[in-house]
Design an enzyme around this catalytic site. Sequence first.
Site, mmCIF file in Angstrom:
data_model
loop_
_atom_site.group_PDB
_atom_site.id
_atom_site.type_symbol
_atom_site.label_atom_id
_atom_site.label_comp_id
_atom_site.label_asym_id
_atom_site.label_seq_id
_atom_site.Cartn_x
_atom_site.Cartn_y
_atom_site.Cartn_z
ATOM 1 N N GLY A 40 2.565 -4.502 9.088
ATOM 2 C CA GLY A 40 2.564 -3.057 9.319
ATOM 3 C C GLY A 40 1.418 -2.327 8.665
ATOM 4 O O GLY A 40 1.614 -1.226 8.132
ATOM 5 N N THR A 41 0.222 -2.903 8.737
ATOM 6 C CA THR A 41 -0.945 -2.195 8.220
ATOM 7 C C THR A 41 -2.087 -2.285 9.229
ATOM 8 O O THR A 41 -2.307 -3.309 9.852
ATOM 9 C CB THR A 41 -1.382 -2.730 6.831
ATOM 10 O OG1 THR A 41 -2.510 -1.975 6.374
ATOM 11 C CG2 THR A 41 -1.693 -4.206 6.847
ATOM 12 N N HIS A 94 -1.355 1.342 -4.383
ATOM 13 C CA HIS A 94 -1.746 2.752 -4.188
ATOM 14 C C HIS A 94 -0.863 3.690 -4.993
ATOM 15 O O HIS A 94 -0.829 4.893 -4.730
ATOM 16 C CB HIS A 94 -1.676 3.118 -2.694
ATOM 17 C CG HIS A 94 -2.792 2.494 -1.910
ATOM 18 N ND1 HIS A 94 -2.808 2.476 -0.534
ATOM 19 C CD2 HIS A 94 -3.922 1.841 -2.301
ATOM 20 C CE1 HIS A 94 -3.918 1.860 -0.123
ATOM 21 N NE2 HIS A 94 -4.596 1.458 -1.170
ATOM 22 N N CYS A 105 -1.290 12.224 -15.606
ATOM 23 C CA CYS A 105 -2.024 13.342 -16.219
ATOM 24 C C CYS A 105 -3.524 13.104 -16.086
ATOM 25 O O CYS A 105 -4.045 12.087 -16.562
ATOM 26 C CB CYS A 105 -1.659 13.456 -17.711
ATOM 27 S SG CYS A 105 -2.651 14.693 -18.576
ATOM 28 N N ASP A 132 6.286 4.483 -1.279
ATOM 29 C CA ASP A 132 7.747 4.652 -1.294
ATOM 30 C C ASP A 132 8.355 3.540 -2.134
ATOM 31 O O ASP A 132 7.657 2.633 -2.590
ATOM 32 C CB ASP A 132 8.295 4.647 0.154
ATOM 33 C CG ASP A 132 8.065 3.309 0.881
ATOM 34 O OD1 ASP A 132 7.497 3.320 1.988
ATOM 35 O OD2 ASP A 132 8.440 2.260 0.322
ATOM 36 N N ASN A 156 2.736 -7.064 13.277
ATOM 37 C CA ASN A 156 2.417 -5.662 13.561
ATOM 38 C C ASN A 156 2.909 -5.329 14.963
ATOM 39 O O ASN A 156 3.202 -6.211 15.755
ATOM 40 C CB ASN A 156 0.879 -5.473 13.459
ATOM 41 C CG ASN A 156 0.466 -4.028 13.276
ATOM 42 O OD1 ASN A 156 0.901 -3.167 14.030
ATOM 43 N ND2 ASN A 156 -0.336 -3.762 12.255
ATOM 44 N N ALA A 163 8.758 -4.264 13.056
ATOM 45 C CA ALA A 163 9.012 -5.052 11.837
ATOM 46 C C ALA A 163 10.497 -5.312 11.611
ATOM 47 O O ALA A 163 10.878 -6.386 11.117
ATOM 48 C CB ALA A 163 8.413 -4.317 10.637
ATOM 49 N N GLN A 211 0.847 -1.199 0.000
ATOM 50 C CA GLN A 211 0.000 0.000 0.000
ATOM 51 C C GLN A 211 0.881 1.247 0.000
ATOM 52 O O GLN A 211 0.386 2.355 -0.163
ATOM 53 C CB GLN A 211 -0.902 0.020 1.229
ATOM 54 C CG GLN A 211 -1.823 -1.174 1.340
ATOM 55 C CD GLN A 211 -2.544 -1.197 2.665
ATOM 56 O OE1 GLN A 211 -3.620 -0.643 2.826
ATOM 57 N NE2 GLN A 211 -1.924 -1.836 3.653
#
Length: 234
Positions: free
Chosen positions: A174-175, A106, A114, A91, A200, A218, A88
Amino acid sequence: MDKIVILTGAGISAESGLGTFRGAGGLWENQRIEDVATPEGFARDPQMVIDFYNMRRGKHREVQPNAAHLALAHLQASYPGEVVIVTQNVDRLHERGGASAVIHMHGVLDALLCNACGHRWGWPFERRLDLATACPRCADAPTRPDVVWFGEMPYHMEEIEAHLTGCDLFVAIGTSGQVYPAAGFVRAADQAGADTLEINLEASAVRSDFARAIIGPASQTVPAWVDALLRHRV
Ligand code: APR
Protein backbone atom coordinates in the site's frame (compact mmCIF):
# COMPACT_ATOMS: atom_id res chain seq x y z
CA MET A 1 15.26 -18.90 9.68
CA ASP A 2 14.17 -16.34 7.12
CA LYS A 3 13.86 -12.68 7.97
CA ILE A 4 11.04 -10.64 6.46
CA VAL A 5 10.95 -6.84 6.28
CA ILE A 6 7.57 -5.28 5.51
CA LEU A 7 7.16 -1.62 4.48
CA THR A 8 3.63 -0.24 4.69
CA GLY A 9 2.08 2.95 3.34
CA ALA A 10 -1.26 4.73 3.46
CA GLY A 11 -2.89 2.03 1.33
CA ILE A 12 -2.89 -0.49 4.21
CA SER A 13 -5.00 1.91 6.29
CA ALA A 14 -7.28 3.03 3.42
CA GLU A 15 -9.94 0.38 4.14
CA SER A 16 -9.94 1.46 7.79
CA GLY A 17 -11.25 4.80 6.56
CA LEU A 18 -8.04 6.83 6.64
CA GLY A 19 -7.32 8.65 3.41
CA THR A 20 -4.31 8.11 1.22
CA PHE A 21 -2.16 11.02 0.03
CA ARG A 22 -2.19 10.55 -3.74
CA GLY A 23 -4.77 9.34 -6.21
CA ALA A 24 -8.49 10.14 -6.23
CA GLY A 25 -9.53 12.06 -3.10
CA GLY A 26 -5.99 11.98 -1.74
CA LEU A 27 -4.99 14.31 1.09
CA TRP A 28 -2.64 16.24 -1.15
CA GLU A 29 -5.48 17.00 -3.55
CA ASN A 30 -7.09 19.26 -0.96
CA GLN A 31 -4.08 20.64 0.88
CA ARG A 32 -0.73 21.98 -0.33
CA ILE A 33 2.19 19.98 1.09
CA GLU A 34 4.27 23.15 1.41
CA ASP A 35 1.58 24.72 3.61
CA VAL A 36 1.05 21.89 6.11
CA ALA A 37 3.87 19.35 5.83
CA THR A 38 7.07 21.41 5.83
CA PRO A 39 9.00 23.28 8.57
CA GLU A 40 8.61 26.45 6.47
CA GLY A 41 4.83 26.05 6.41
CA PHE A 42 4.77 25.65 10.18
CA ALA A 43 6.94 28.74 10.67
CA ARG A 44 4.76 30.73 8.25
CA ASP A 45 1.35 29.73 9.65
CA PRO A 46 1.46 27.38 12.67
CA GLN A 47 -2.31 27.65 13.14
CA MET A 48 -2.97 26.23 9.64
CA VAL A 49 -0.63 23.30 10.36
CA ILE A 50 -2.14 22.66 13.79
CA ASP A 51 -5.66 22.73 12.28
CA PHE A 52 -4.56 20.24 9.59
CA TYR A 53 -3.14 17.80 12.13
CA ASN A 54 -6.07 18.21 14.54
CA MET A 55 -8.33 17.25 11.61
CA ARG A 56 -6.19 14.18 10.89
CA ARG A 57 -5.92 13.28 14.59
CA GLY A 58 -9.70 13.48 14.94
CA LYS A 59 -10.11 10.87 12.18
CA HIS A 60 -7.74 8.51 14.01
CA ARG A 61 -10.04 8.43 17.03
CA GLU A 62 -12.78 6.69 15.05
CA VAL A 63 -10.92 4.15 12.91
CA GLN A 64 -10.16 0.51 13.59
CA PRO A 65 -7.38 -1.76 12.28
CA ASN A 66 -8.49 -3.81 9.27
CA ALA A 67 -7.83 -7.42 8.28
CA ALA A 68 -4.47 -6.47 6.74
CA HIS A 69 -3.15 -5.01 10.03
CA LEU A 70 -4.41 -8.08 11.90
CA ALA A 71 -2.82 -10.45 9.38
CA LEU A 72 0.62 -8.82 9.74
CA ALA A 73 0.39 -9.08 13.53
CA HIS A 74 -0.55 -12.76 13.13
CA LEU A 75 2.46 -13.23 10.84
CA GLN A 76 4.76 -11.64 13.43
CA ALA A 77 3.40 -13.97 16.11
CA SER A 78 3.37 -17.17 14.03
CA TYR A 79 6.28 -16.97 11.58
CA PRO A 80 9.38 -18.90 12.74
CA GLY A 81 11.72 -16.15 11.50
CA GLU A 82 11.90 -12.43 12.33
CA VAL A 83 9.18 -10.16 10.88
CA VAL A 84 10.04 -6.43 10.96
CA ILE A 85 7.32 -3.88 10.19
CA VAL A 86 8.50 -0.47 8.96
CA THR A 87 5.68 1.98 8.33
CA GLN A 88 5.45 5.37 6.65
CA ASN A 89 2.09 5.80 8.36
CA VAL A 90 1.66 8.03 11.40
CA ASP A 91 -1.41 6.15 12.61
CA ARG A 92 -1.31 3.47 15.32
CA LEU A 93 -3.33 0.83 13.47
CA HIS A 94 -0.47 -1.69 13.31
CA GLU A 95 -0.08 -1.56 17.09
CA ARG A 96 -3.84 -1.61 17.68
CA GLY A 97 -3.98 -4.64 15.37
CA GLY A 98 -1.49 -6.45 17.64
CA ALA A 99 1.82 -5.81 15.88
CA SER A 100 4.95 -5.24 17.97
CA ALA A 101 8.08 -3.10 17.62
CA VAL A 102 6.66 -1.14 14.66
CA ILE A 103 9.25 1.25 13.20
CA HIS A 104 7.56 4.58 12.40
CA MET A 105 9.95 6.22 9.94
CA HIS A 106 7.68 9.26 9.49
CA GLY A 107 6.81 9.64 13.19
CA VAL A 108 3.39 9.32 14.82
CA LEU A 109 0.35 11.55 15.27
CA ASP A 110 -0.07 10.82 19.00
CA ALA A 111 3.20 12.48 20.01
CA LEU A 112 4.55 16.05 19.97
CA LEU A 113 8.01 17.43 19.28
CA CYS A 114 9.53 20.64 20.62
CA ASN A 115 11.27 22.61 17.87
CA ALA A 116 13.39 24.44 20.46
CA CYS A 117 14.85 21.64 22.58
CA GLY A 118 14.00 18.46 20.67
CA HIS A 119 11.95 17.01 23.54
CA ARG A 120 9.16 14.63 22.43
CA TRP A 121 6.21 13.42 24.46
CA GLY A 122 2.96 11.50 24.04
CA TRP A 123 -0.19 13.41 23.12
CA PRO A 124 -3.23 11.11 22.85
CA PHE A 125 -5.53 11.47 19.83
CA GLU A 126 -8.32 12.67 22.19
CA ARG A 127 -6.37 15.81 23.11
CA ARG A 128 -6.39 18.70 20.66
CA LEU A 129 -3.23 20.60 19.92
CA ASP A 130 -3.24 24.41 19.93
CA LEU A 131 -0.85 27.32 19.65
CA ALA A 132 -0.57 27.56 23.44
CA THR A 133 0.51 23.93 23.84
CA ALA A 134 3.99 24.35 25.30
CA CYS A 135 6.95 22.02 25.72
CA PRO A 136 6.90 20.51 29.26
CA ARG A 137 10.70 20.71 29.37
CA CYS A 138 11.57 24.18 28.03
CA ALA A 139 8.09 25.81 27.79
CA ASP A 140 8.63 26.79 24.14
CA ALA A 141 5.42 27.14 22.09
CA PRO A 142 3.87 26.39 19.70
CA THR A 143 4.96 22.75 19.57
CA ARG A 144 4.46 20.55 16.51
CA PRO A 145 3.23 17.01 15.88
CA ASP A 146 6.10 14.51 16.00
CA VAL A 147 5.80 13.68 12.30
CA VAL A 148 8.55 13.94 9.68
CA TRP A 149 7.87 16.72 7.18
CA PHE A 150 9.16 17.09 3.64
CA GLY A 151 12.78 18.17 3.65
CA GLU A 152 13.42 16.44 6.98
CA MET A 153 15.28 13.17 7.57
CA PRO A 154 13.05 10.18 8.33
CA TYR A 155 13.60 8.47 11.69
CA HIS A 156 15.45 5.18 12.40
CA MET A 157 17.20 5.07 9.01
CA GLU A 158 20.32 3.24 10.25
CA GLU A 159 18.20 0.56 11.88
CA ILE A 160 16.04 0.22 8.76
CA GLU A 161 19.06 -0.07 6.46
CA ALA A 162 20.50 -2.83 8.65
CA HIS A 163 17.21 -4.74 8.41
CA LEU A 164 17.11 -4.32 4.61
CA THR A 165 20.62 -5.67 4.06
CA GLY A 166 19.92 -8.65 6.31
CA CYS A 167 16.49 -9.78 5.10
CA ASP A 168 15.45 -12.70 2.90
CA LEU A 169 12.15 -11.18 1.79
CA PHE A 170 11.12 -7.53 1.40
CA VAL A 171 7.41 -6.76 1.01
CA ALA A 172 5.91 -3.32 0.29
CA ILE A 173 2.19 -2.97 1.03
CA GLY A 174 0.00 0.00 0.00
CA THR A 175 2.65 2.53 -0.93
CA SER A 176 2.91 4.46 -4.18
CA GLY A 177 6.72 4.40 -4.30
CA GLN A 178 6.85 8.14 -4.92
CA VAL A 179 8.60 9.30 -1.75
CA TYR A 180 12.23 8.52 -0.95
CA PRO A 181 14.05 7.08 0.94
CA ALA A 182 11.22 4.54 1.44
CA ALA A 183 10.73 4.08 -2.31
CA GLY A 184 14.36 2.98 -2.59
CA PHE A 185 14.16 0.25 0.08
CA VAL A 186 13.27 -2.42 -2.48
CA ARG A 187 16.55 -1.81 -4.37
CA ALA A 188 18.60 -2.06 -1.17
CA ALA A 189 16.90 -5.36 -0.30
CA ASP A 190 17.24 -6.70 -3.84
CA GLN A 191 20.94 -5.77 -3.98
CA ALA A 192 21.40 -7.65 -0.70
CA GLY A 193 19.91 -10.74 -2.33
CA ALA A 194 16.39 -10.63 -0.91
CA ASP A 195 13.25 -11.73 -2.71
CA THR A 196 10.87 -8.78 -3.24
CA LEU A 197 7.08 -8.55 -3.37
CA GLU A 198 4.73 -5.59 -3.88
CA ILE A 199 1.13 -5.78 -2.63
CA ASN A 200 -1.00 -2.91 -3.91
CA LEU A 201 -4.25 -1.98 -5.67
CA GLU A 202 -2.18 -1.12 -8.74
CA ALA A 203 1.45 -0.99 -9.84
CA SER A 204 3.48 1.55 -7.85
CA ALA A 205 6.07 3.89 -9.35
CA VAL A 206 8.77 1.35 -8.46
CA ARG A 207 6.90 -1.81 -9.48
CA SER A 208 9.70 -2.75 -11.91
CA ASP A 209 12.13 -3.02 -8.97
CA PHE A 210 10.06 -5.84 -7.44
CA ALA A 211 10.37 -9.50 -8.45
CA ARG A 212 6.64 -10.04 -8.17
CA ALA A 213 3.36 -8.37 -7.20
CA ILE A 214 -0.05 -9.21 -5.78
CA ILE A 215 -2.79 -6.84 -6.93
CA GLY A 216 -5.94 -6.18 -4.91
CA PRO A 217 -7.26 -4.50 -1.74
CA ALA A 218 -4.95 -5.08 1.24
CA SER A 219 -7.75 -6.34 3.50
CA GLN A 220 -8.10 -9.31 1.11
CA THR A 221 -4.63 -9.76 -0.40
CA VAL A 222 -2.59 -9.48 2.83
CA PRO A 223 -4.48 -12.13 4.85
CA ALA A 224 -4.38 -14.49 1.85
CA TRP A 225 -0.64 -13.92 1.41
CA VAL A 226 0.05 -14.45 5.14
CA ASP A 227 -1.99 -17.68 5.18
CA ALA A 228 -0.16 -19.01 2.12
CA LEU A 229 3.21 -18.03 3.59
CA LEU A 230 2.51 -19.75 6.89
CA ARG A 231 1.15 -22.82 5.15
CA HIS A 232 3.64 -23.23 2.36
CA ARG A 233 6.40 -20.69 2.96
CA VAL A 234 5.77 -19.20 -0.56
N1 APR B 1 -5.15 -1.81 -0.67
C1 APR B 1 -3.86 -1.78 -1.12
N2 APR B 1 -3.27 -0.66 -1.62
C2 APR B 1 -4.02 0.46 -1.65
C3 APR B 1 -5.36 0.51 -1.19
C4 APR B 1 -5.91 -0.70 -0.68
N3 APR B 1 -7.18 -0.75 -0.24
N4 APR B 1 -5.83 1.78 -1.37
C5 APR B 1 -4.82 2.49 -1.91
N5 APR B 1 -3.74 1.71 -2.09
C6 APR B 1 -2.42 2.09 -2.61
C7 APR B 1 -2.45 3.04 -3.78
O1 APR B 1 -2.52 2.32 -5.01
C8 APR B 1 -1.10 3.74 -3.63
O2 APR B 1 -0.08 3.01 -4.30
O3 APR B 1 -1.77 2.78 -1.57
C9 APR B 1 -0.84 3.71 -2.13
C10 APR B 1 -1.04 5.05 -1.45
O4 APR B 1 -0.05 5.91 -1.96
P1 APR B 1 0.18 7.33 -1.24
O5 APR B 1 -1.14 7.99 -1.04
O6 APR B 1 1.25 8.02 -2.02
O7 APR B 1 0.71 6.95 0.21
P2 APR B 1 2.18 6.55 0.62
O8 APR B 1 2.86 5.76 -0.43
O9 APR B 1 2.09 5.95 1.98
O10 APR B 1 2.90 7.98 0.75
C11 APR B 1 4.23 7.98 1.22
O11 APR B 1 4.20 10.40 1.24
O12 APR B 1 3.05 12.32 1.66
C12 APR B 1 4.01 11.47 2.16
O13 APR B 1 4.54 11.21 4.42
C13 APR B 1 3.58 10.89 3.48
O14 APR B 1 4.07 8.70 4.35
C14 APR B 1 3.56 9.39 3.22
C15 APR B 1 4.46 9.24 2.01
